[in-house]
Design a protein around this motif. Structure first.
Motif, PDB file in Angstrom:
ATOM      1  N   ALA A 125       0.744  -1.281   0.039  1.00  0.00           N
ATOM      2  CA  ALA A 125      -0.022   0.056   0.099  1.00  0.00           C
ATOM      3  C   ALA A 125       0.959   1.277   0.059  1.00  0.00           C
ATOM      4  CB  ALA A 125      -0.873  -0.002   1.232  1.00  0.00           C
ATOM      5  N   LEU A 153      -3.623   3.506  -5.434  1.00  0.00           N
ATOM      6  CA  LEU A 153      -3.924   2.512  -4.746  1.00  0.00           C
ATOM      7  C   LEU A 153      -5.260   1.559  -5.242  1.00  0.00           C
ATOM      8  CD1 LEU A 153      -4.015   3.774  -1.002  1.00  0.00           C
ATOM      9  CD2 LEU A 153      -2.725   2.036  -1.888  1.00  0.00           C
ATOM     10  N   LEU A 190      -7.159  -6.742  -2.832  1.00  0.00           N
ATOM     11  CA  LEU A 190      -7.360  -6.318  -1.387  1.00  0.00           C
ATOM     12  C   LEU A 190      -8.896  -6.920  -1.335  1.00  0.00           C
ATOM     13  CD1 LEU A 190      -5.993  -2.854  -0.729  1.00  0.00           C
ATOM     14  CD2 LEU A 190      -5.365  -5.158   0.270  1.00  0.00           C
ATOM     15  N   LEU A 229      -3.762   5.655   5.929  1.00  0.00           N
ATOM     16  CA  LEU A 229      -3.343   4.365   4.939  1.00  0.00           C
ATOM     17  C   LEU A 229      -4.011   3.429   5.371  1.00  0.00           C
ATOM     18  CD1 LEU A 229      -1.158   3.695   2.847  1.00  0.00           C
ATOM     19  CD2 LEU A 229      -0.163   2.481   4.826  1.00  0.00           C
ATOM     20  N   THR A 235      -7.658   3.000   4.594  1.00  0.00           N
ATOM     21  CA  THR A 235      -7.857   2.921   3.042  1.00  0.00           C
ATOM     22  C   THR A 235      -7.880   1.120   2.644  1.00  0.00           C
ATOM     23  OG1 THR A 235      -6.991   5.045   2.873  1.00  0.00           O
ATOM     24  CG2 THR A 235      -7.033   3.715   0.743  1.00  0.00           C
ATOM     25  N   VAL A 236      -6.509   0.770   3.312  1.00  0.00           N
ATOM     26  CA  VAL A 236      -6.706  -0.507   3.159  1.00  0.00           C
ATOM     27  C   VAL A 236      -7.952  -1.619   3.579  1.00  0.00           C
ATOM     28  CG1 VAL A 236      -5.100  -2.694   3.684  1.00  0.00           C
ATOM     29  CG2 VAL A 236      -3.958  -0.642   3.183  1.00  0.00           C
TER      30      VAL A 236
END
Ligand code: HEM
Length: 124
Positions: free
Chosen positions: A49, A56, A63, A110, A113-114
């Motif tokens: 990431a 992304l 993911l 971050l 977002t993942v």
């Protein structure tokens, strides 16, 4: 990071089972090669990431599939927040004062977002 994980939510322990073998204590789990390998897997996703910060969305399918696999092994979406808390805890411990509000905010963004991308693979 992982001692923290089981401190925050001991109920996660039974989800880490390999060849149908459950761990009876967090210590047993934390010292198993399979669990250590899973930590490496988590960190390699975080690493991917970071390397794809500018695009992304190129990881979106990977993911979402990863999310699907986790739903299949019984993980609940809210448990990803517990992993996130443990990650921030570990980063703070490692970086000390350098882990300021801005850095914390960047990591939080971050990681969420993942997790958001992983949750796209969740069947409700
Ligand atoms: C695979 C559990 C969170 C990344 C697995 C497996 C289990 C598992 C049982 C299959 C066995 C293995 O490969 O070790 C959990 C639990 C979690 C969690 C209980 C949270 C409470 C995460 C997070 C990430 C992640 C947050 C990444 C950000 C991976 C990867 C694999 C994996 C990359 C390998 C998938 C594959 O083989 O295709 N996880 N996991 N896991 N996990 Fe997790």
């Amino acid at each position: 990071m992982c001692f923290r994980l089981f401190d925050l939510d001991p109920d996660l322990l039974p989800l880490f089972q390999y060849n149908c073998k459950k761990f009876s204590t967090p210590e047993e789990c934390l010292s198993s090669p399979e669990f250590l390998e899973h930590i490496r897997k988590v960190m390699s996703v975080i690493d991917a990431a970071v390397s794809h910060l500018e695009n992304l969305h190129s990881l979106a399918e990977y993911l979402a599939n990863l999310g699907k696999k986790h739903q299949a092994v019984g993980v609940k979406l809210e448990s990803f927040s517990t992993v996130g808390e443990s990650l921030l805890y570990m980063l703070e411990k490692c970086h000390g004062p350098a882990f300021n509000m801005n850095v914390r905010e960047a990591w939080t963004k971050l990681y969420s977002t993942v997790v958001k991308a992983m949750s796209c693979g969740w069947d409700i």
